[in-house]
Design a protein around this motif. Structure first.
Motif, PDB file in Angstrom:
ATOM      1  N   THR A 158       0.819  -1.216   0.000  1.00 31.71           N
ATOM      2  CA  THR A 158       0.000   0.000   0.000  1.00 31.71           C
ATOM      3  C   THR A 158       0.851   1.264   0.000  1.00 31.71           C
ATOM      4  O   THR A 158       0.554   2.209  -0.742  1.00 31.71           O
ATOM      5  CB  THR A 158      -0.950  -0.005   1.217  1.00 31.71           C
ATOM      6  OG1 THR A 158      -1.758  -1.181   1.154  1.00 31.71           O
ATOM      7  CG2 THR A 158      -1.840   1.228   1.233  1.00 31.71           C
ATOM      8  N   ASP A 159       1.917   1.298   0.798  1.00 33.53           N
ATOM      9  CA  ASP A 159       2.757   2.497   0.863  1.00 33.53           C
ATOM     10  C   ASP A 159       3.420   2.811  -0.472  1.00 33.53           C
ATOM     11  O   ASP A 159       3.649   3.973  -0.796  1.00 33.53           O
ATOM     12  CB  ASP A 159       3.818   2.361   1.954  1.00 33.53           C
ATOM     13  CG  ASP A 159       3.229   2.506   3.353  1.00 33.53           C
ATOM     14  OD1 ASP A 159       2.081   3.000   3.473  1.00 33.53           O
ATOM     15  OD2 ASP A 159       3.908   2.117   4.319  1.00 33.53           O
ATOM     16  N   ARG A 184       0.779   4.492  -2.535  1.00 35.23           N
ATOM     17  CA  ARG A 184       0.637   5.852  -1.998  1.00 35.23           C
ATOM     18  C   ARG A 184       1.798   6.727  -2.487  1.00 35.23           C
ATOM     19  O   ARG A 184       1.592   7.864  -2.916  1.00 35.23           O
ATOM     20  CB  ARG A 184       0.591   5.833  -0.477  1.00 35.23           C
ATOM     21  CG  ARG A 184       0.515   7.224   0.160  1.00 35.23           C
ATOM     22  CD  ARG A 184       0.661   7.143   1.671  1.00 35.23           C
ATOM     23  NE  ARG A 184      -0.488   6.538   2.295  1.00 35.23           N
ATOM     24  CZ  ARG A 184      -1.568   7.212   2.669  1.00 35.23           C
ATOM     25  NH1 ARG A 184      -1.631   8.512   2.494  1.00 35.23           N
ATOM     26  NH2 ARG A 184      -2.575   6.595   3.247  1.00 35.23           N
ATOM     27  N   ASP A 185       3.022   6.201  -2.442  1.00 39.27           N
ATOM     28  CA  ASP A 185       4.194   6.943  -2.903  1.00 39.27           C
ATOM     29  C   ASP A 185       4.093   7.275  -4.392  1.00 39.27           C
ATOM     30  O   ASP A 185       4.458   8.380  -4.810  1.00 39.27           O
ATOM     31  CB  ASP A 185       5.483   6.160  -2.650  1.00 39.27           C
ATOM     32  CG  ASP A 185       5.843   6.068  -1.175  1.00 39.27           C
ATOM     33  OD1 ASP A 185       5.239   6.803  -0.348  1.00 39.27           O
ATOM     34  OD2 ASP A 185       6.727   5.246  -0.838  1.00 39.27           O
ATOM     35  N   ALA A 221       1.688  10.134  -4.689  1.00 33.57           N
ATOM     36  CA  ALA A 221       2.288  11.351  -4.130  1.00 33.57           C
ATOM     37  C   ALA A 221       3.408  11.890  -5.021  1.00 33.57           C
ATOM     38  O   ALA A 221       3.637  13.105  -5.055  1.00 33.57           O
ATOM     39  CB  ALA A 221       2.817  11.084  -2.724  1.00 33.57           C
ATOM     40  N   LEU A 236      -4.153  12.373   0.734  1.00 40.42           N
ATOM     41  CA  LEU A 236      -4.391  10.973   0.407  1.00 40.42           C
ATOM     42  C   LEU A 236      -4.908  10.196   1.606  1.00 40.42           C
ATOM     43  O   LEU A 236      -4.540  10.483   2.740  1.00 40.42           O
ATOM     44  CB  LEU A 236      -3.091  10.321  -0.090  1.00 40.42           C
ATOM     45  CG  LEU A 236      -2.453  10.954  -1.321  1.00 40.42           C
ATOM     46  CD1 LEU A 236      -1.138  10.265  -1.638  1.00 40.42           C
ATOM     47  CD2 LEU A 236      -3.401  10.895  -2.510  1.00 40.42           C
ATOM     48  N   GLU A 237      -5.734   9.216   1.326  1.00 40.39           N
ATOM     49  CA  GLU A 237      -6.221   8.316   2.370  1.00 40.39           C
ATOM     50  C   GLU A 237      -6.332   6.918   1.785  1.00 40.39           C
ATOM     51  O   GLU A 237      -6.482   6.737   0.575  1.00 40.39           O
ATOM     52  CB  GLU A 237      -7.561   8.781   2.921  1.00 40.39           C
ATOM     53  CG  GLU A 237      -8.687   8.795   1.905  1.00 40.39           C
ATOM     54  CD  GLU A 237      -9.978   9.348   2.465  1.00 40.39           C
ATOM     55  OE1 GLU A 237     -10.927   8.550   2.644  1.00 40.39           O
ATOM     56  OE2 GLU A 237     -10.046  10.566   2.716  1.00 40.39           O
ATOM     57  N   GLU A 238      -6.242   5.950   2.676  1.00 38.77           N
ATOM     58  CA  GLU A 238      -6.387   4.562   2.256  1.00 38.77           C
ATOM     59  C   GLU A 238      -7.835   4.164   2.451  1.00 38.77           C
ATOM     60  O   GLU A 238      -8.410   4.362   3.526  1.00 38.77           O
ATOM     61  CB  GLU A 238      -5.474   3.672   3.092  1.00 38.77           C
ATOM     62  CG  GLU A 238      -5.474   2.239   2.660  1.00 38.77           C
ATOM     63  CD  GLU A 238      -4.553   1.385   3.513  1.00 38.77           C
ATOM     64  OE1 GLU A 238      -4.783   0.167   3.542  1.00 38.77           O
ATOM     65  OE2 GLU A 238      -3.627   1.924   4.156  1.00 38.77           O
ATOM     66  N   ILE A 286      -6.086   3.680  -2.915  1.00 37.44           N
ATOM     67  CA  ILE A 286      -5.644   4.970  -2.388  1.00 37.44           C
ATOM     68  C   ILE A 286      -6.535   6.008  -3.052  1.00 37.44           C
ATOM     69  O   ILE A 286      -6.739   5.981  -4.273  1.00 37.44           O
ATOM     70  CB  ILE A 286      -4.160   5.247  -2.734  1.00 37.44           C
ATOM     71  CG1 ILE A 286      -3.237   4.224  -2.068  1.00 37.44           C
ATOM     72  CG2 ILE A 286      -3.766   6.671  -2.348  1.00 37.44           C
ATOM     73  CD1 ILE A 286      -3.224   4.258  -0.548  1.00 37.44           C
ATOM     74  N   GLY A 340      -7.495  10.262  -3.229  1.00 39.96           N
ATOM     75  CA  GLY A 340      -7.000  11.581  -2.877  1.00 39.96           C
ATOM     76  C   GLY A 340      -7.760  12.692  -3.571  1.00 39.96           C
ATOM     77  O   GLY A 340      -8.437  12.474  -4.578  1.00 39.96           O
ATOM     78  N   LYS A 396       1.344   3.146 -12.745  1.00 35.34           N
ATOM     79  CA  LYS A 396       1.876   3.200 -11.376  1.00 35.34           C
ATOM     80  C   LYS A 396       3.394   3.063 -11.319  1.00 35.34           C
ATOM     81  O   LYS A 396       4.053   3.806 -10.598  1.00 35.34           O
ATOM     82  CB  LYS A 396       1.278   2.081 -10.529  1.00 35.34           C
ATOM     83  CG  LYS A 396      -0.138   2.270 -10.099  1.00 35.34           C
ATOM     84  CD  LYS A 396      -0.470   1.113  -9.168  1.00 35.34           C
ATOM     85  CE  LYS A 396      -1.925   0.869  -9.051  1.00 35.34           C
ATOM     86  NZ  LYS A 396      -2.200  -0.355  -8.299  1.00 35.34           N
TER      87      LYS A 396
END
Length: 145
Positions: free
Chosen positions: A29-30, A33-34, A37, A45-47, A52, A54, A94
């Motif tokens: 997940t991180d 998110r990265d 971002a 952003l939120e999970e 993810i 945002g 991604k």
């Protein structure tokens, strides 16, 4: 009442940016998110369950990436091809986003899913905002208006 703090002649943009990116079981997940971002660091952003999500009010960093990697014409084409009224959508891959590269997802869907972005322009106009984010080019260089 809000005060206009812009410089004379400086455009004020009112836009809403909504971002979603699926997080599959095989992904961290991180890292997803990265990736998001790296493209839209302005986003909150939120999970959520399996994704993810945002929201942002700017695509300034994406604009810098489009300029840096000289893909303004590709961006303009994607933005206008996927226009719906005062909104446009586009998808980015991604994996390149992890390396701070904006690579448009076209054709076959990526097996890991994509970063989907929807932009709604309230002011001034969709065309003006696209010109701001990805200006028209001549011989590959941005044309100043």
């Amino acid at each position: 009442m809000s005060e206009d703090t812009s410089e004379p002649g400086e455009a004020i943009y009112r836009v809403d940016v909504e971002i979603t990116a699926p997080v599959f079981d095989t992904e961290v997940t991180d890292r997803v998110r990265d990736a998001v971002a790296n493209i839209v660091p302005e986003a909150d952003l939120e999970e959520r369950h399996g994704e993810i999500y945002g929201r942002a009010h700017s695509l300034e960093h994406l604009s810098e990436l489009l300029h840096r990697h000289e893909i303004l014409d590709t961006a303009r084409s994607e933005f206008f091809t996927n226009r719906d009224g005062n909104s446009f959508t586009f998808a980015l891959k991604k994996q390149p986003a992890l390396e701070e590269r904006a690579t448009f997802a076209v054709g076959e869907p990526d097996e890991l899913g994509e970063i989907d972005i929807r932009v709604t322009v309230d002011e001034p106009s969709l065309e003006d905002y696209v010109d701001h984010v990805a200006p028209p080019t001549e011989d590959g260089k941005p044309v100043e208006s």
